[in-house]
Write an enzyme that holds these catalytic residues in place. Sequence first.
Site, PDB file in Angstrom:
ATOM      1  N   ASN A  44     -17.743  -2.204  -4.838  1.00  7.17           N
ATOM      2  CA  ASN A  44     -17.536  -1.387  -3.646  1.00  7.17           C
ATOM      3  C   ASN A  44     -16.465  -0.322  -3.880  1.00  7.17           C
ATOM      4  OD1 ASN A  44     -17.926  -0.587  -0.959  1.00  7.17           O
ATOM      5  ND2 ASN A  44     -16.259  -1.881  -0.236  1.00  7.17           N
TER       6      ASN A  44
ATOM      7  N   GLU B  82     -16.145   0.808  18.743  1.00  8.98           N
ATOM      8  CA  GLU B  82     -15.560  -0.251  17.919  1.00  8.98           C
ATOM      9  C   GLU B  82     -14.031  -0.286  17.896  1.00  8.98           C
ATOM     10  OE1 GLU B  82     -17.368  -0.311  14.040  1.00  8.98           O
ATOM     11  OE2 GLU B  82     -19.348   0.187  14.837  1.00  8.98           O
TER      12      GLU B  82
ATOM     13  N   ARG C 178       0.837  -1.218   0.000  1.00  5.96           N
ATOM     14  CA  ARG C 178       0.000   0.000   0.000  1.00  5.96           C
ATOM     15  C   ARG C 178       0.868   1.263   0.000  1.00  5.96           C
ATOM     16  NH1 ARG C 178      -3.857  -0.544   4.922  1.00  5.96           N
ATOM     17  NH2 ARG C 178      -2.102  -1.703   5.757  1.00  5.96           N
TER      18      ARG C 178
ATOM     19  N   CYS D 268     -25.158   4.050   3.034  1.00  5.14           N
ATOM     20  CA  CYS D 268     -24.390   5.222   2.608  1.00  5.14           C
ATOM     21  C   CYS D 268     -23.766   4.999   1.239  1.00  5.14           C
ATOM     22  CB  CYS D 268     -23.301   5.553   3.621  1.00  5.14           C
ATOM     23  SG  CYS D 268     -22.132   4.219   3.935  1.00  5.14           S
TER      24      CYS D 268
ATOM     25  N   HIS E  56     -16.223  11.994   5.305  1.00  6.57           N
ATOM     26  CA  HIS E  56     -15.110  11.743   4.389  1.00  6.57           C
ATOM     27  C   HIS E  56     -14.332  13.007   4.075  1.00  6.57           C
ATOM     28  CE1 HIS E  56     -15.674   7.549   3.900  1.00  6.57           C
ATOM     29  NE2 HIS E  56     -16.891   7.648   3.414  1.00  6.57           N
TER      30      HIS E  56
ATOM     31  N   GLY F  99     -21.462   4.582  14.527  1.00  2.71           N
ATOM     32  CA  GLY F  99     -20.893   3.416  15.200  1.00  2.71           C
ATOM     33  C   GLY F  99     -19.442   3.549  15.604  1.00  2.71           C
TER      34      GLY F  99
END
Length: 762
Positions: free
Chosen positions: A109, A476, A5, A635, A686, A424
């Site tokens: 996605n 989370e 990455r 979303c 975002h 969340g």
Amino acid sequence: MGARRELKWALEGYWKGDISRAQLEAVGAELRQRHWADQADFDWVPVGDFSFYDHVLDMSVTLGCWPERARAMRGDDLDRSFCLARGQSAPGASAPIAAAEMTKWFNTNYHYIVPEFDAGTTFELNAARLEAQMAEARAQGIRAKPVIIGPITYLALGKACDGTDPLTLLPRLLPVYAELLQSLAAAGAQWVQVDEPLLVTELSAEWQHAYNVAYHALKSAPVKLLLTTYFGRLLDNAYLAANLPVAGLHIDAIEGRDDVAPLLGLMPPHKVLSLGVVDGRNVWKTDLQATLDWLEPLAQRLGSRLWLAPTCSLLHVPLDLTAERQLDPEVRAWLAFAVQKLDELRVLRQALRQGRTAVRPALEANAAAVQARRASGRLRHPQVQAALAALQAKGIAKRSPYAQRAARQAAALGLPLLPTTTIGSFPQTPEIRQVRRQFKAGLIDAATYRSGMQAEIARCVREQEALGLDVLVHGEPERSDMVEFFAERLEGFAVTEAGWVQSYGSRCVKPPILFGDVRRAQPMTVEWIAYAQSLTSKPVKGMLTGPVTLLNWSFVRDDQPRSVTCKQLALAIREEVLDLERAGVRVIQIDEPALREGLPLRRAQWPQALQWAVESFRVACSGVRDETQIHTHMCYSEFNDIIEAIAALDADVITLECARSRMELLEVFDRFAYPNAIGPGVYDIHSPNVPTVEQMVELLRQALRRLPLARLWVNPDCGLKTRHWPEVVAALRHMVAAAQQLRLELQAEAGQPQALAVSRGG
């Protein structure tokens, strides 16, 4: 993104100001050269598909299609595109502006930045990016096939804010495409790949006509055009695609194999047929023997007019299986990532050119792996099969009507009007990630790990109580990803170390591999959420990923219908829902952001797919008491056209991404009376921009024009894991203040001092 990455880290370093523009561009150049080298023996290598953020945004820059607010920005094209995509300036660029809308690339996605049009939109060629990459490829000795998005698909992907029909812009757009093709020819291109995946969707007569207009206008270009489709079948568009004046046609021969025979009779005898015979969307090995059985007669008939390729860009699969050192060996033997898919193409090419004996060892190894997977006892689980049979026999237990549930929930929860909550997750700090890594590597014991997670959960609860949120979450901290977390705890899944794919910008996800029947062996979330609830008197939401999203955001088994796999997932999530309820959790959110994106691309096939998707969600929350409030979240997809199915989910509360699109999603409620409660997002998570109280109040006022006050919630667009604590605290403080301000304003307007201080069941 690179094997490690590299592009992600370079982008984020550049945005923070930690590395220079030259360093960022050097990383991009190195990745391009490395990946071209992996394909150097191919007849044609895609060039121009590398992007620093998004290939659709790159096409907008190439075409000079900038929204009005971005035209006067300082900085060069790359910095300006970062600014538009992120809603914040990159180093050296102008002040922050509103981020462009983001949605899903067909039924994947992958998120793209939506082009913006209006009646005054003009286009102006800027081919510098493509010309530079062509020069790099030429210097490396690569036979370059530049890749661009076709004009009709580009117009269809965009959004006209003033109601302008995008097709009215086609006469302005086509001359720029003609210039672009001239420029690519001058840069050395012989073939240009023109992506038109819109051809696998239903097209009106106007859009079909637009294809003829466009490609007849471009037929005199000094390059050969490879018209490229993928993700589905051409069906009624086959004649159109076969007869457009282009030199070649590529189709997805896995999704659209049944298109091949008709195309052979429709295509002119000079046209190349490129077949996508290696799946670019999934990770299973290709059955090479079966593929050759099908291809050999075609090769004899077409000769050099037959090209082989993946079905689509390999962006959608992980890079290289050799990076997986801990993956279950049996499952690993069944897989092919991008590098391995190139090898599969090489074997097919050599077999067709030299005969199967030339690649016999590779074919025998492939056949053994394919057969081993089919025969594996790990694909089926008797307990899961029995549970599924019982579900089909009994049907889904129905919940009480919403009005009855809402009244009981109002009494149990005691929430004010305009209740505030988040979706969340909270920021994933480096410290939390380190604790997770250390535990996974065996460097700390379970007690130390639990202590670290509990400390972060306690922090999240304290922050939310201090902010004045009404329904809290545990944050989370224990989850790396909303799908991978559950995949690690459900039988039938395998997870990877380095199986990253790009989701948007620098954001990568690591889809798990769903290879067998799904079974929950033990509770997955109860410990953490029950702990959070023990710290506060306010309700804490239990956070779960829904069955449809677990399905669509995984690499899914292809040996049984997706509907069957989804029902298995629903049964596993149902067990978790009931355990949370037994643990005293009064609000449970079952996220389904992928409900829309997993649909077939042709609307005629939607009813059946939506039926089993809705049924799966209802299975997941069946059996709960009326007092237990079920939420879901969606979303970054176009949900307006499936609003009836969303209502059929019958969630008590649905939260939607609406801030980035400035509440445009709510237009559907002008025609559809949604029956349950809705939380339209008022904070675009975002973007690092912190919205003001006034901006959020205005968004809520827009929502109140379409939604009943008694059923309106206040929340961000999505989870907050990718953000940083200071901006999150500031934005949520503004969000709570906006809700409080609006309560007071509405109270004053109503002249009822107590009207907004009581709970409503509505």
